[in-house]
Write a protein that holds these residues in place. Structure first.
Motif, PDB file in Angstrom:
ATOM      1  N   ALA A   1      25.910  49.046  40.697  1.00 23.93           N
ATOM      2  CA  ALA A   1      25.433  48.059  39.715  1.00 23.93           C
ATOM      3  C   ALA A   1      26.601  47.393  38.996  1.00 23.93           C
ATOM      4  O   ALA A   1      26.598  46.174  38.770  1.00 23.93           O
ATOM      5  CB  ALA A   1      24.502  48.732  38.711  1.00 23.93           C
ATOM      6  N   ALA A   2      27.634  48.173  38.660  1.00 24.23           N
ATOM      7  CA  ALA A   2      28.797  47.608  37.963  1.00 24.23           C
ATOM      8  C   ALA A   2      29.533  46.613  38.847  1.00 24.23           C
ATOM      9  O   ALA A   2      29.949  45.541  38.384  1.00 24.23           O
ATOM     10  CB  ALA A   2      29.742  48.727  37.532  1.00 24.23           C
ATOM     11  N   VAL A   3      29.704  46.942  40.120  1.00 20.80           N
ATOM     12  CA  VAL A   3      30.392  46.017  41.029  1.00 20.80           C
ATOM     13  C   VAL A   3      29.531  44.789  41.274  1.00 20.80           C
ATOM     14  O   VAL A   3      30.045  43.666  41.334  1.00 20.80           O
ATOM     15  CB  VAL A   3      30.749  46.737  42.358  1.00 20.80           C
ATOM     16  N   ASN A   4      28.211  44.960  41.383  1.00 21.60           N
ATOM     17  CA  ASN A   4      27.315  43.823  41.581  1.00 21.60           C
ATOM     18  C   ASN A   4      27.352  42.853  40.412  1.00 21.60           C
ATOM     19  O   ASN A   4      27.179  41.648  40.593  1.00 21.60           O
ATOM     20  CB  ASN A   4      25.874  44.300  41.809  1.00 21.60           C
TER      21      ASN A   4
ATOM     22  N   ASP B   1      29.756  39.212  44.004  1.00 20.97           N
ATOM     23  CA  ASP B   1      28.535  38.934  44.765  1.00 20.97           C
ATOM     24  C   ASP B   1      28.651  39.582  46.149  1.00 20.97           C
ATOM     25  O   ASP B   1      28.882  38.895  47.143  1.00 20.97           O
ATOM     26  CB  ASP B   1      28.321  37.417  44.871  1.00 20.97           C
ATOM     27  N   ILE B   2      28.514  40.913  46.178  1.00 16.94           N
ATOM     28  CA  ILE B   2      28.603  41.663  47.429  1.00 16.94           C
ATOM     29  C   ILE B   2      27.289  42.418  47.601  1.00 16.94           C
ATOM     30  O   ILE B   2      26.831  43.084  46.668  1.00 16.94           O
ATOM     31  CB  ILE B   2      29.783  42.660  47.409  1.00 16.94           C
ATOM     32  N   PRO B   3      26.671  42.342  48.758  1.00 15.33           N
ATOM     33  CA  PRO B   3      25.405  43.053  48.975  1.00 15.33           C
ATOM     34  C   PRO B   3      25.565  44.563  48.799  1.00 15.33           C
ATOM     35  O   PRO B   3      26.576  45.156  49.180  1.00 15.33           O
ATOM     36  CB  PRO B   3      25.035  42.723  50.424  1.00 15.33           C
ATOM     37  N   SER B   4      24.541  45.186  48.240  1.00 13.42           N
ATOM     38  CA  SER B   4      24.576  46.631  47.974  1.00 13.42           C
ATOM     39  C   SER B   4      24.771  47.444  49.242  1.00 13.42           C
ATOM     40  O   SER B   4      25.420  48.492  49.220  1.00 13.42           O
ATOM     41  CB  SER B   4      23.280  47.070  47.288  1.00 13.42           C
TER      42      SER B   4
ATOM     43  N   GLU C   1      27.771  50.376  49.186  1.00 13.30           N
ATOM     44  CA  GLU C   1      27.521  51.816  49.128  1.00 13.30           C
ATOM     45  C   GLU C   1      28.537  52.639  49.917  1.00 13.30           C
ATOM     46  O   GLU C   1      29.113  53.587  49.369  1.00 13.30           O
ATOM     47  CB  GLU C   1      26.102  52.143  49.580  1.00 13.30           C
ATOM     48  N   PRO C   2      28.837  52.318  51.192  1.00 14.39           N
ATOM     49  CA  PRO C   2      29.829  53.139  51.893  1.00 14.39           C
ATOM     50  C   PRO C   2      31.228  53.042  51.268  1.00 14.39           C
ATOM     51  O   PRO C   2      31.967  54.027  51.235  1.00 14.39           O
ATOM     52  CB  PRO C   2      29.838  52.593  53.320  1.00 14.39           C
ATOM     53  N   LEU C   3      31.565  51.877  50.755  1.00 17.40           N
ATOM     54  CA  LEU C   3      32.866  51.699  50.114  1.00 17.40           C
ATOM     55  C   LEU C   3      32.968  52.560  48.853  1.00 17.40           C
ATOM     56  O   LEU C   3      33.942  53.283  48.656  1.00 17.40           O
ATOM     57  CB  LEU C   3      33.076  50.217  49.775  1.00 17.40           C
ATOM     58  N   ILE C   4      31.953  52.496  48.008  1.00 19.85           N
ATOM     59  CA  ILE C   4      31.959  53.258  46.765  1.00 19.85           C
ATOM     60  C   ILE C   4      31.925  54.756  47.045  1.00 19.85           C
ATOM     61  O   ILE C   4      32.630  55.542  46.399  1.00 19.85           O
ATOM     62  CB  ILE C   4      30.795  52.809  45.856  1.00 19.85           C
TER      63      ILE C   4
END
Length: 101
Positions: free
Chosen positions: A73-76, A80-83, A87-90
């Motif tokens: 949510a913070a990165v979004n 503008d990067i799709p969730s 998820e794999p990056l985070i």
């Protein structure tokens, strides 16, 4: 110029490299005490005896998705990067941070 508000009457100067000072800062933070108190305990401890300082506090990492969801949510909010791509990056970053601890 006397320091009238000091509880300790004598001052001792210690010269450290920046890396040594940073390492002491980190250790003092982990133990929950000021760096000055950590140094005082080490200087005043008996030879070949451990300094009387608190144990290092263990970090608690929550289990579950709450932290991952908050990070996504913070990165979004910023980018503008799709969730589904985030998820794999985070998860990779969180795993790498946990390994160091």
């Amino acid at each position: 110029m006397p320091d009238c508000n000091r509880t300790y009457p004598i001052r001792v100067d210690v010269r450290l490299t920046e890396a040594e000072r940073d390492a002491l800062n980190v250790e003092a933070m982990q133990r929950g005490i000021p760096r000055q108190e950590l140094l005082r305990a080490r200087v005043l401890s008996e030879a070949n005896q451990p300094a009387p300082v608190p144990e290092i506090k263990k970090k608690h990492f929550s289990k579950g998705r709450a932290g991952i969801d908050r990070a996504i949510a913070a990165v979004n909010r910023r980018y503008d990067i799709p969730s589904k791509q985030l998820e794999p990056l985070i998860c990779t970053v969180i795993c790498a941070l946990n390994e160091k601890a």
